[in-house]
Write a protein that holds these residues in place. Structure first.
Motif: not given
Length: 321
Positions: A271-279
């Motif tokens: 659910p928190y793939k966006s955190l990795l994308d942000d990096r």
């Protein structure tokens, strides 16, 4: 913010380290995990769905369950976890009660001391107890308690390195990047890699591609992958480890570690793939520089704390909230 500094000093949540209710290290975390106390099962239902609005209710319910069953080791342990979730993700509360959170955070040391008494052979408890001893000792300038915290953490590492080395990283990750001891946080992450895969890590290219067929949800190495209790433990760990490397200034290595998360089988459902994308989409050199400038207040938070999900970024199978 006074609430944040006081609460985080006492309640340091771990993503990979949150554990199931079973007190047998060889059985904990399997899917399904076996019979659980109703209050424990209810807690995990909402914890796995990231329903933080119910965190305080579960902590109170487990207080009651512990009072009613004072010799129940798993209930005692999960009670501590429930309170840590409530305290550790308090930034998600639209109206946090500062004094109440501070009191709850200060109680964490006693909760995990009790949990250790009731689960003497559970190495996972050493992680939480050691961190609470360490953080409390730092907060009240009690060096003996700080040293006790380090000793407790080391006991956990000896008993279950794949699990507890992550906790050792947490013990040092809040230090300034320029502090020589900060390297111990990064070293513990590399040590986790070596404990999980049984080989010396290439510190310039710690890729996990050749180990993917070793994924398991049983035995000590389940802490290296994903299981029922932590559906996205591996993705969260590589996100956190990458952040540690960015803070150290090792941006190129951090990118390799971040991309390890994408190799994990369960990654598409995270659910928190966006955190990795942000990096991966960020200017990581500029981000690294923030850790080394003269203003500690602009240091980017590590792991799921960057989004207020200090624990659920590994433990939530869905993100209902």
């Amino acid at each position: 913010m006074k609430v944040r500094s006081l609460v985080l000093a006492f309640a340091l949540l771990t993503a990979a380290a949150c554990a199931s209710s079973n007190d047998d290290n060889d059985d904990a975390g399997r899917a399904p995990p076996g019979p659980m106390h109703p209050a424990v099962a209810s807690f995990f239902d909402d914890f796995h769905a990231s329903r933080y609005s119910l965190a305080a209710r579960h902590a109170q319910a487990l207080d009651g369950a512990a009072a009613a069953a004072p010799q129940d080791g798993p209930v005692s342990f999960v009670r501590g976890l429930a309170h840590l979730w409530h305290v550790g993700e308090f930034a998600r509360d639209p109206r946090p009660n500062g004094p109440a959170l501070e009191t709850e955070a200060r109680a964490s040391l006693e909760l995990f001391s009790t949990a250790k008494q009731k689960n003497p052979d559970d190495a996972r408890v050493d992680c939480f107890l050691g961190l609470q001893q360490l953080n409390a000792g730092r907060a009240i300038h009690d060096d003996a308690l700080v040293q006790q915290g380090y000793a407790t953490l080391e006991a956990g590492v000896r008993a279950w390195p794949q699990f507890s080395l992550f906790c050792k990283s947490l013990a040092y990750d809040g230090l300034p990047a320029s502090d020589p001891d900060y390297a111990k946080a990064v070293d513990a992450a590399f040590d986790t890699y070596e404990a999980c895969f049984g080989e010396k890590a290439d510190r310039n290219h710690p890729d996990i591609s050749k180990y993917l067929d070793r994924a398991t949800d049983t035995g000590p190495n389940r802490a290296c992958w994903n299981d029922w209790i932590a559906p996205h433990n591996a993705e969260g760990f590589y996100l956190y480890w990458g952040d540690l490397l960015v803070k150290q200034g090792k941006v190129d290595v951090a990118r390799i570690v971040y991309n390890n998360a994408k190799l994990v089988k369960e990654y598409p459902k995270w659910p928190y793939k966006s955190l990795l994308d942000d990096r991966l989409n960020a200017n990581l050199q500029a981000k690294a520089a923030l850790y080394w400038d003269a203003d500690p207040k602009n240091d980017p938070p590590l792991g799921g704390a960057s989004a207020g999900h200090a624990c659920t970024y590994c433990h939530a199978a869905t993100a209902d909230e």
